[in-house]
Design a protein around this motif. Structure first.
Motif, PDB file in Angstrom:
ATOM      1  N   LEU A 158      32.342  89.702  59.523  1.00 18.96           N
ATOM      2  CA  LEU A 158      33.403  90.683  59.731  1.00 18.96           C
ATOM      3  C   LEU A 158      32.828  92.095  59.724  1.00 18.96           C
ATOM      4  CD1 LEU A 158      36.127  89.230  57.347  1.00 18.96           C
ATOM      5  CD2 LEU A 158      36.399  89.508  59.819  1.00 18.96           C
ATOM      6  N   TRP A 159      33.414  92.953  60.564  1.00 21.15           N
ATOM      7  CA  TRP A 159      33.127  94.390  60.518  1.00 21.15           C
ATOM      8  C   TRP A 159      34.339  95.084  59.926  1.00 21.15           C
ATOM      9  CZ3 TRP A 159      35.849  98.417  62.693  1.00 21.15           C
ATOM     10  CH2 TRP A 159      35.238  99.686  62.630  1.00 21.15           C
ATOM     11  N   LEU A 160      34.098  96.002  58.966  1.00 20.07           N
ATOM     12  CA  LEU A 160      35.194  96.689  58.285  1.00 20.07           C
ATOM     13  C   LEU A 160      34.989  98.198  58.305  1.00 20.07           C
ATOM     14  CD1 LEU A 160      35.441  94.721  54.893  1.00 20.07           C
ATOM     15  CD2 LEU A 160      36.661  94.190  57.003  1.00 20.07           C
ATOM     16  N   ASP A 176      29.807  89.074  55.119  1.00 26.89           N
ATOM     17  CA  ASP A 176      29.933  87.628  55.316  1.00 26.89           C
ATOM     18  C   ASP A 176      30.957  87.125  54.304  1.00 26.89           C
ATOM     19  OD1 ASP A 176      28.015  87.758  57.249  1.00 26.89           O
ATOM     20  OD2 ASP A 176      26.375  87.114  55.957  1.00 26.89           O
ATOM     21  N   PRO A 177      32.198  86.842  54.741  1.00 23.58           N
ATOM     22  CA  PRO A 177      33.261  86.484  53.788  1.00 23.58           C
ATOM     23  C   PRO A 177      33.004  85.134  53.130  1.00 23.58           C
ATOM     24  CG  PRO A 177      34.024  86.139  56.031  1.00 23.58           C
ATOM     25  CD  PRO A 177      32.670  86.794  56.135  1.00 23.58           C
ATOM     26  N   ARG A 193      26.510  93.339  53.798  1.00 26.18           N
ATOM     27  CA  ARG A 193      25.224  93.617  54.433  1.00 26.18           C
ATOM     28  C   ARG A 193      24.785  95.060  54.204  1.00 26.18           C
ATOM     29  NH1 ARG A 193      22.463  89.031  55.954  1.00 26.18           N
ATOM     30  NH2 ARG A 193      24.054  87.417  56.036  1.00 26.18           N
ATOM     31  N   LEU A 194      25.706  95.954  53.903  1.00 29.39           N
ATOM     32  CA  LEU A 194      25.353  97.342  53.643  1.00 29.39           C
ATOM     33  C   LEU A 194      24.659  97.494  52.292  1.00 29.39           C
ATOM     34  CD1 LEU A 194      25.517 100.343  54.477  1.00 29.39           C
ATOM     35  CD2 LEU A 194      27.751 100.437  53.337  1.00 29.39           C
ATOM     36  N   ALA A 207      40.880  99.737  56.543  1.00 34.78           N
ATOM     37  CA  ALA A 207      41.502 100.572  57.570  1.00 34.78           C
ATOM     38  C   ALA A 207      41.398  99.950  58.949  1.00 34.78           C
ATOM     39  CB  ALA A 207      40.844 101.956  57.569  1.00 34.78           C
ATOM     40  N   GLU A 208      40.339  99.175  59.178  1.00 35.52           N
ATOM     41  CA  GLU A 208      40.122  98.542  60.482  1.00 35.52           C
ATOM     42  C   GLU A 208      39.246  97.325  60.277  1.00 35.52           C
ATOM     43  OE1 GLU A 208      38.549  99.838  64.973  1.00 35.52           O
ATOM     44  OE2 GLU A 208      38.613 101.306  63.327  1.00 35.52           O
ATOM     45  N   ILE A 209      39.460  96.290  61.081  1.00 31.32           N
ATOM     46  CA  ILE A 209      38.712  95.042  60.896  1.00 31.32           C
ATOM     47  C   ILE A 209      38.486  94.367  62.241  1.00 31.32           C
ATOM     48  CG2 ILE A 209      40.819  93.702  60.490  1.00 31.32           C
ATOM     49  CD1 ILE A 209      39.197  91.989  58.516  1.00 31.32           C
TER      50      ILE A 209
END
Length: 317
Positions: A158-160, A176-177, A193-194, A207-209
């Motif tokens: 996922l990108w958040l 990675d959920p 990953r950050l 805010a966005e996914i």
């Protein structure tokens, strides 16, 4: 292996039928039949005794295991036709209609739910009319929940864009959920990953996914027991000491801590651990004259600097 709530519900419903037809089934055989580990099966068996044919707690499934075999002691008792009271039928109909509107629900599941709802409405008679005057709407995090649930089911990254109240900023990150859970709010536990570490994200702060094409590959992690505390500092996390006055004693109630020593003024000297000590600067600003960071010294100095800058900004205003 992580699983989503819908798949787990399907498995547990099938498990009830399977066990009814196989009294004394071996744990290893059942786990193999369902394609899960024995630990996952035992976890399901721990939940089943809290299920039954009554919302009021009666007629529960009497299922237990000695670690080798599984025994269901009252299959005939719960096989009797289900009779719902008016309030039970109303609650079930309202919930079913609400779930059917969830974004991200598989269309086959939605249609099955609608068919079951129609049958229940026919059986409920006048009660169904009363339930139609009630409705439930989900919070805005519903779409986020659907994306996370779908990513877990498909093992996708996922990108958040995520809001961190501790830093008062939005960050972009890929995760990675691992699992969804609720403790007051709904969260996703994931490998970030950050930060290259396990992190927990509150869905209403997303805010966005986006669901990415890359596979989710979290490292092997032991799932934590979240029944007591959501935030569970590790022993190697840096130690922070905070002194609070009587009006700041609430800090000991909201923050997991190693110790909270009484002070002569009625306050506390609190020792806690956190993977990100800098996040406590916001706490120091919130406390104002009711508390201060004592150690480590660098953090105390940065909190004083942040407070001075905030005061200066007010004076300029």
């Amino acid at each position: 292996m992580a699983t989503n709530a819908i798949d787990q519900t399907r498995r547990m419903l099938s498990l009830v039928t399977y066990l009814r037809e196989r009294p004394g089934a071996r744990v290893s055989d059942v786990a193999r039949a369902f394609g899960i580990t024995e630990e996952q099966l035992i976890a399901d068996l721990d939940v089943l005794p809290m299920c039954g044919t009554s919302f009021r707690g009666g007629d529960l499934l009497d299922i237990d295991t000695d670690g080798d075999r599984i025994w269901w002691h009252n299959p005939d008792d719960v096989a009797a036709p289900l009779r719902l009271a008016a309030d039970e039928a109303t609650a079930l109909l309202v919930a079913a209609r609400a779930v059917a509107t969830l974004p991200g629900l598989r269309e086959s599941d939605r249609q099955a739910l609608l068919r079951a709802t129609a049958k229940l409405e026919a059986a409920a008679g006048e009660t169904a009319g009363a339930s139609a005057r009630l409705s439930v709407t989900f919070e805005s995090e519903g779409e986020v929940f659907a994306d996370v649930d779908r990513a877990i089911a498909r093992r996708r990254r996922l990108w958040l864009r995520y809001y961190s109240p501790a830093r008062d900023e939005l960050t972009e990150r890929e995760i990675d959920p691992i699992r969804l859970f609720a403790v007051g709010h709904t969260y996703v536990e994931a490998w970030c990953r950050l930060s290259e570490a396990r992190r927990t994200f509150r869905l209403d702060r997303v805010a966005e996914i986006r669901v990415l094409d890359e596979p989710a590959e979290p490292p092997p992690l032991e799932l934590r027991d979240l029944s007591q505390e959501l935030i569970q500092p590790a022993a190697e996390d840096p130690k922070v000491v905070i002194e609070v006055g009587p009006a700041g004693r609430w800090v000991a109630e909201y923050y997991p801590h190693d110790s909270a020593e009484e002070r002569a003024d009625g306050g506390l000297r609190i020792t806690l651990r956190t993977p990100d000590p800098a996040s406590l600067r916001r706490l120091a600003l919130r406390l104002g004259r009711d508390g201060r960071i004592v150690a480590p010294r660098e953090l105390a100095e940065s909190a004083r600097t942040a407070a001075a800058e905030a005061l200066a900004a007010y004076e300029e205003g």
